[in-house]
Design an enzyme around this catalytic site. Sequence first.
Site, PDB file in Angstrom:
ATOM      1  CD  GLU A 132      -2.967   1.190   2.261  1.00 15.51           C
ATOM      2  OE1 GLU A 132      -2.617   0.700   3.346  1.00 15.51           O
ATOM      3  OE2 GLU A 132      -4.041   1.760   2.081  1.00 15.51           O
ATOM      4  CB  ALA A 268       0.386  -2.618  11.673  1.00 14.82           C
ATOM      5  CG  MET A 269       0.102  -3.349   4.851  1.00 15.43           C
ATOM      6  SD  MET A 269      -0.875  -1.886   4.383  1.00 15.43           S
ATOM      7  CE  MET A 269      -2.125  -2.648   3.345  1.00 15.43           C
ATOM      8  CD  GLU A 270      -4.930  -1.946   5.696  1.00 19.12           C
ATOM      9  OE1 GLU A 270      -3.954  -1.563   6.348  1.00 19.12           O
ATOM     10  OE2 GLU A 270      -5.573  -1.197   4.926  1.00 19.12           O
ATOM     11  CG  ASN A 271      -0.326  -6.995   3.944  1.00 23.96           C
ATOM     12  OD1 ASN A 271      -0.387  -6.126   3.099  1.00 23.96           O
ATOM     13  ND2 ASN A 271       0.645  -7.065   4.833  1.00 23.96           N
ATOM     14  CG  HIS A 303      -6.035   0.590  12.824  1.00 21.15           C
ATOM     15  ND1 HIS A 303      -6.340   1.921  12.917  1.00 21.15           N
ATOM     16  CD2 HIS A 303      -5.672   0.390  11.544  1.00 21.15           C
ATOM     17  CE1 HIS A 303      -6.174   2.500  11.738  1.00 21.15           C
ATOM     18  NE2 HIS A 303      -5.768   1.584  10.876  1.00 21.15           N
ATOM     19  CD  GLU A 304      -3.116  -2.376  10.789  1.00 20.13           C
ATOM     20  OE1 GLU A 304      -3.535  -2.536   9.628  1.00 20.13           O
ATOM     21  OE2 GLU A 304      -2.706  -1.275  11.223  1.00 20.13           O
ATOM     22  CD  GLU A 326      -5.839   3.603   7.150  1.00 21.66           C
ATOM     23  OE1 GLU A 326      -5.963   3.283   8.343  1.00 21.66           O
ATOM     24  OE2 GLU A 326      -5.315   2.851   6.309  1.00 21.66           O
TER      25      GLU A 326
HETATM   26 ZN   LIG Z   1      -5.202   1.509   8.872  1.00 21.95          ZN
END
Ligand SMILES: [Zn+2]
Length: 893
Positions: A132, A268-271, A303-304, A326
């Site tokens: 992203e 963090a990243m929500e993959n 959140h993720e 977001e």
């Molecule tokens: Zn986010």
Amino acid sequence: MPLQLGKNFRLPRTVRPVSYRAELAVDLGRDRFQGTAEIDLVASEAVSRIHLHAVDLTVAAAQVLVPGATPAGQPIAVAALVPDTVSETVTLELAAPLPPGPATVRISWAGAFSPGLRGLYRAGAIAVTQFEAADARRVFPCFDEPAFKATWELSLRDVPAGVPVISNGRIVEETASDGGSRRIRFAPTPVLSSYLIALAIGDLVPSEPVDARGVPIRTWSVPAKRGLTAFAQEAAAAVLPKLEDYFGLPYPFGKLDQLGIPDFEAGAMENAGCITFREVALLLDPATAPLAMQKRVAEVITHELAHQWFGNLVTMVWWDDLWLNEAFATWMAFKIVAAWRPEWRIWMDFEVGKGSALVLDAMQSAHPIRAEINNAEEAGESFDAITYEKGGAVLRMIEGYLGEERFRDGIRLYMRRHREGNATADDLWGALGEASGEPIVELANAWIRRIGYPVVSVAAAPETNGEGGDGAPTLVLEQRRFFSDPTAQESGPPTRWLIPMVIRYRDDEGVKQQRVLFGEATARVTLAARGRVRWLVANAGAAGFYRCRYDERLLGAIGGALSDGAAVVPGGAREEVQPIERMAVVSDQWALVRANAVEVGDFLNLITAMASESDPFVLDELVGRLGLLEGRHVAEADEAAFRRMIADLFRQSAARLGWQAPASQEKPESDDTRLVRAALLRAMVVVARDPAAVAEAERRCLAHLAPSGEAVALDPNLLDIVVTAAARRADDARFDDFVRRAAHEIDPAAKRRFLHALARVETPALVARAVATALTEVVPMQDFTSYLSVLLANRATREEAWRLVRERWETVRAKADSPMLLRRLVEGLGVLPERRHLDEVEAFLSSHPIEAAKQATLQTLERLRSEVALRERLIPQVAAWLARRRDAGAELG
Ligand SMILES: [Zn+2]
């Protein structure tokens, strides 16, 4: 002929992917990869070219197959492969037109790991992806826009024996080849946008799986940190069912892996099903982690996970609705964690984040929550506090207005209607409106499409005295856009917001609330009060995204209710005004000081009168404001007196609580007590620099760090304080010791603590070393900009650090090699205090423009301009206040 697609080129909708079957061979020794893929697609009309995104990939061959006589299909030759670096695409020029209907692209390519923390990159012994907003195209030729959702069936070949691999789907097939390497096939995913695809290859180990309603959850770390995964497992397992219940839909991705990555750009990243984290946002030791760390980790995990529905299952059509992803995940995380651990009072932490959004959004360079986004680079720029925290606060305000149930019903409707598809903000407002029967589109658009926010002036109408006179008291409300800069004005006609206000007040009968939907420039509101109104706040629960400016009498009444005198009565007025409202009063008053609407002396009178505050969050707010004043707005000649004033305010309370609970005490202390102690000691040690307190902090730090066997226990909430005290007075040997700890600590929070401590030294002989350390491998790329920001905020190191940025610019820039890090780098310059700095930064950024940080550059220059002017205005005012206080003290004798 070269194509001229341009930077804002978007893929035509005439060709859409349906599924990817892709295989990568990743060479961990040479940091390179090779790939092949079959992309099934559907053309809605005949086309003579197919555009795919690709950056820095060498596309070797491509072929298009249409279903035909042979099982493989009828091939259409690709006459030319045309790369375009500006639009980041490769175009397949077809030898013959592709007819409408299904087809398959066969393509092969090669590429290298990306140097920054995106695409496929190296983090220690791990190769990991971060896609992203638009970096999938650095690894796969693909339709790299969120609207193109497709299934992904990924395989890896030539994976060396024993090397773990993780992706969105679980592993469904593993075959060993002759050389001992393996081919691994992952389960196909549900339809996903390309930015949600993830791969990790390398030295990660999993925790034992835990099961949450049939979903296996594992947390992965580098082997040395395996012992730090239990909390992340517990949190994920606790919140995942709560999210399923909220959305009314099961978790959509089968399994959940959470990966702690040693070098990572964002938090963090929500993959989908394969969430990647910066280690400090995932891994901790509950026995030694400060409470704030536990809350932060729980909040990031939630959140993720919220994104798995809101973002992954239902995805924005285009990046202009990134804010919705977001804002929603931000708000949802606090809501769910509050339900899981109510004793944490996590909404108080939300208030702190909202505070930074209120500051950013009070500038002329602010942007609307929903902004026009022309390309992926601009999308990357919009990951700021306005997108996350203001967006979250506006959703919270709308939920408050609709009520929890109607809001949730609207969210469920939206989820059901758009699952596995794409949607826009208006689809959400439509669903909320349908579920609630309220005109929510107008209310929402009034907040998300407008820049800034209002300050509401609240005054008692002249004809009502509100103090026992006859008749109900009447308030006069007035709204206007709030600017931090006293000279700023709106360029067009004044903006009006539709403000769902809740006023809380105390009359003869008790505490009451009154709702007002305020949309005009001014309004009169008559309170349904009986008898005298003792105090009122015009933003109950601080739930609204606006500031309040009270007239003198109303402010006096609040101040009286909050001051130490009022607290003497048990259950007295201060407890009636909620902590979150007390915090908001302090925050609003400080904002008004910045806007030159309130004298800093009056502000200091208010907060010094609140010094015996017993709520840790409010106390933190007070100490934070005093720290800010001490750091920036006090003349050198007044520093000692200002610090003494702070020490005098908190000395007694700090002494009463001491450094630890008395040994005789049987009951363990509450978290609140421990946090109050931490706030008081922060005031005494870090802000006031009280000599006795500093010496004690340093002594405790050294005792705590003593070689094992002698180490002394210390409340984890005090660690930052004592390490800061020790770092400021470090000598060479201590600096060496902290460098070692920053490099080798297993616990990511401890590692970061020692790393930042290096940037806090004040010993003159160590300044050059602390600054030079920034460019060494002691500071990893992910921590470089925060390290630099600490140096720039430190009086002792800031000139050297600023010189480093200018004189070693190419190296500095290369160490912040991603759009997000470059933005942080620019923002870090905003703390330089003096007018000379403003001129220097302005000149430097105009001769070294950063394309990926245009917005951050504007915001930082505006911030510098207003902070420098503020400092020049406040320094004499603070001096005068100190002198008045000294004279008053002398008179008292
Ligand atoms: Zn986010």
